[in-house]
Design a protein around this motif. Structure first.
Motif, PDB file in Angstrom:
ATOM      1  N   ASP A 396       0.729  -1.311   0.097  1.00 39.66           N
ATOM      2  CA  ASP A 396      -0.011  -0.018   0.123  1.00 39.66           C
ATOM      3  C   ASP A 396       0.719   1.139  -0.043  1.00 39.66           C
ATOM      4  O   ASP A 396       0.373   2.344  -0.543  1.00 39.66           O
ATOM      5  N   ALA A 397       2.184   1.144   0.579  1.00 38.87           N
ATOM      6  CA  ALA A 397       3.020   2.362   0.625  1.00 38.87           C
ATOM      7  C   ALA A 397       4.199   2.617  -0.461  1.00 38.87           C
ATOM      8  O   ALA A 397       5.015   3.128  -0.431  1.00 38.87           O
ATOM      9  N   GLY A 398       3.895   1.396  -1.423  1.00 34.82           N
ATOM     10  CA  GLY A 398       4.673   1.595  -2.538  1.00 34.82           C
ATOM     11  C   GLY A 398       6.075   0.872  -2.262  1.00 34.82           C
ATOM     12  O   GLY A 398       7.113   0.758  -3.064  1.00 34.82           O
ATOM     13  N   THR A 465      -4.996  -2.516   9.447  1.00 35.82           N
ATOM     14  CA  THR A 465      -5.317  -1.138   9.358  1.00 35.82           C
ATOM     15  C   THR A 465      -4.238  -0.332   9.473  1.00 35.82           C
ATOM     16  O   THR A 465      -3.215  -0.706  10.351  1.00 35.82           O
ATOM     17  N   ILE A 466      -4.082   0.679   8.490  1.00 36.20           N
ATOM     18  CA  ILE A 466      -2.588   1.579   8.678  1.00 36.20           C
ATOM     19  C   ILE A 466      -3.273   2.766   9.148  1.00 36.20           C
ATOM     20  O   ILE A 466      -4.145   3.413   8.784  1.00 36.20           O
ATOM     21  N   THR A 467      -2.449   3.594   9.983  1.00 38.24           N
ATOM     22  CA  THR A 467      -2.865   4.855  10.307  1.00 38.24           C
ATOM     23  C   THR A 467      -3.013   5.751   9.412  1.00 38.24           C
ATOM     24  O   THR A 467      -1.953   5.579   8.154  1.00 38.24           O
ATOM     25  N   VAL A 474       4.768   7.779   3.305  1.00 38.39           N
ATOM     26  CA  VAL A 474       6.047   6.765   2.589  1.00 38.39           C
ATOM     27  C   VAL A 474       6.173   6.512   1.431  1.00 38.39           C
ATOM     28  O   VAL A 474       7.164   6.424   0.909  1.00 38.39           O
ATOM     29  N   HIS A 475       5.070   6.778   0.661  1.00 43.66           N
ATOM     30  CA  HIS A 475       5.223   6.476  -0.696  1.00 43.66           C
ATOM     31  C   HIS A 475       5.844   7.730  -1.584  1.00 43.66           C
ATOM     32  O   HIS A 475       6.658   7.484  -2.516  1.00 43.66           O
ATOM     33  N   ALA A 476       5.341   8.788  -0.904  1.00 44.78           N
ATOM     34  CA  ALA A 476       5.922  10.110  -1.506  1.00 44.78           C
ATOM     35  C   ALA A 476       7.347  10.121  -1.178  1.00 44.78           C
ATOM     36  O   ALA A 476       8.134  10.290  -2.130  1.00 44.78           O
TER      37      ALA A 476
END
Length: 493
Positions: A396-398, A465-467, A474-476
């Motif tokens: 989800d965060a790349g 679940t992610i905050t 994080v992806h950015a």
């Protein structure tokens, strides 16, 4: 006119403008041709490049092949049947395939210092099957072995397998267990290797997670295998292959080493002496992608004793060789023989240490406490997660990883309790110590802010679940590092 470029660093630094322009023209033309027939495939191909450019690829078994390797696979060599061996084919007009296979095996022999190389296997599993049957044929000489080996596995029942094992003398195989870092093909029961042989596994020390060679020796003395398999897919340490050969010799076993994961570190002379499997093993198998940075395929290296049997891989196990992929193997092996590949391989190992240190200083738990190859195995139970949850949250965060079992894994192989990281791909993109330390920070940030979803019967093993905002941030931050280290720089579609 030949293009002047360092083919070992095509994806780690900007190539010459002429090379980039030529590669871009080639890919644009190819995609336009594909698009004219099936636009959805062209679109998916373009999207895959975009996705790979914008993700932290940390899967230990993946890498980025050079444009030269990739382009080699898209040729009319794919149209040719060529069962048999060099100079002895079952189809006519195979002279060009003979040249391709000869060049590939020449590079493999020279690169790895092996007296014999076989470039036909389509994958690492195929390479292992060729090796198993070649060892059985050489050691057992069972009547009709080639015919049995060529029979389709789906046509064999459990009773058939038991009969086959009996015909082969119920031969024994001792390999590394799956949960301590071994591979499916090292005797895992649901795999064909676990059906061909009376199989037993060796593990690692319960305290250190390291191979205990005295325990392996004791198991070999008690079990007396025909084949001792060394090598790994998720063990973050080096192996002393000289010791493994001593164990094999003591019990009269053939030492087979599967170096699919770390072949690039062998080719790049990071692993030498006792840690180089080729001088010690009777038969060595590998893939040609992963750390070797070539096309998806396999190789078998062998001593003279086993070379004749390995050469019968087709038709004993394999069908027609993939001539276009053998050609790409030849190109990749030629790249790996350049001095710059040794610098790349050393950086892969150095970066793994940087990643491991980045995790440790942030309180994460690593299997064996670190690494001295290209793999880092993170125990995610300290975050209260399963491997499946951690893998999905990171995606989800790349951050692209894969879940993996750890020794005595309480969650089994499907959900698992670990995440396996590898450094070959991002090293190809030019990542160094600072970027891998930052990568560790981003991973820990995601996992610290991920919690299992509560179900009626307790925490889920899959849902999480992610905050809010963590995955996006994080992806950015990952994208900033990726933009500074572009994939296939100068290549435009």
């Amino acid at each position: 006119m030949a293009l002047e470029t360092d083919t070992a660093s095509l994806t780690t630094s900007a190539p010459g403008a002429e090379y980039a322009a030529t590669a871009s023209t080639a890919y644009r033309a190819a995609l336009e041709v594909i698009e004219s027939v099936e636009p959805r495939i062209a679109a998916a191909t373009r999207k895959e490049l975009a996705d790979q450019r914008d993700s932290l690829k940390l899967i230990a078994s993946e890498n980025y092949a050079s444009p030269a390797v990739l382009l080699t696979m898209g040729t009319w060599l794919s149209d040719k049947y060529a069962e048999g061996t060099i100079g002895h084919r079952f189809y006519a007009a195979c002279q060009n395939v003979d040249t391709v296979e000869s060049v590939a095996t020449e590079h493999a022999r020279e690169l790895f210092g092996s007296p014999y190389a076989y470039a036909q296997p389509h994958s690492g599993i195929d390479a292992n099957l060729v090796a198993f049957w070649a060892i059985l044929a050489t050691r057992i000489e069972a009547p009709g072995l080639a015919e049995l080996g060529a029979k389709h596995v789906n046509d064999l029942s459990e009773a058939d397998w038991e009969s086959l094992r009996h015909k082969l003398g119920n031969q024994r195989l001792l390999g590394m267990s799956l949960d301590t870092g071994g591979h499916l093909t090292h005797g895992f029961r649901p795999n064909i290797s676990g059906k061909m042989f009376h199989q037993r596994s060796y593990g690692t020390d319960a305290e250190t997670g390291l191979i205990d060679y005295s325990a392996v020796a004791a198991a070999a003395r008690e079990f007396k295998p025909l084949i001792l398999v060394a090598g790994y897919s998720a063990y973050p340490r080096r192996v002393n292959f000289a010791k493994m050969r001593e164990i094999a010799d003591e019990v009269g076993a053939t030492l087979m080493v599967d170096m699919a994961h770390f072949a690039g570190l062998v080719a790049g002379k990071v692993f030498t002496g006792d840690e180089d499997p080729v001088p010690h093993a009777h038969v060595t198998t590998t893939t040609t992608h992963k750390s070797l940075r070539g096309p998806r395929g396999g190789l078998v290296l062998a001593t003279k004793e086993y070379s004749d049997a390995v050469d019968k891989g087709c038709p004993m196990v394999l069908g027609g060789p993939l001539s276009h992929v053998m050609a790409a193997k030849a190109v990749a092996l030629a790249e790996a023989r350049q001095p710059s590949f040794q610098a790349y391989a050393q950086q892969v190992a150095d970066n793994a240490k940087s990643l491991a240190e980045g995790f440790l200083k942030r309180g994460a738990r690593l299997v064996t406490g670190g690494t001295d190859n290209h793999i880092v195995l993170l125990d995610v139970t300290s975050f209260g997660l399963t491997g499946r949850q951690a893998e999905s949250a990171l995606l989800d965060a790349g951050v692209v990883t894969n879940r993996n079992s750890i020794p005595n894994d309480p969650n089994g192989a499907w959900y698992s309790s670990g995440i396996r990281f590898g450094t070959p791909a991002l090293t190809t993109r030019g990542f160094g110590a600072d970027e891998f330390d930052k990568t560790a920070e981003l991973v820990v940030d995601v996992l610290t802010n991920t919690t299992p979803t509560q179900a009626s019967n307790g925490p889920s093993k899959a849902k999480y679940t992610i905050t809010d905002g963590i995955a996006e941030r994080v992806h950015a931050e990952a994208s900033e590092m990726l933009a500074a280290n572009p994939l296939y720089p100068g290549l435009t579609l």
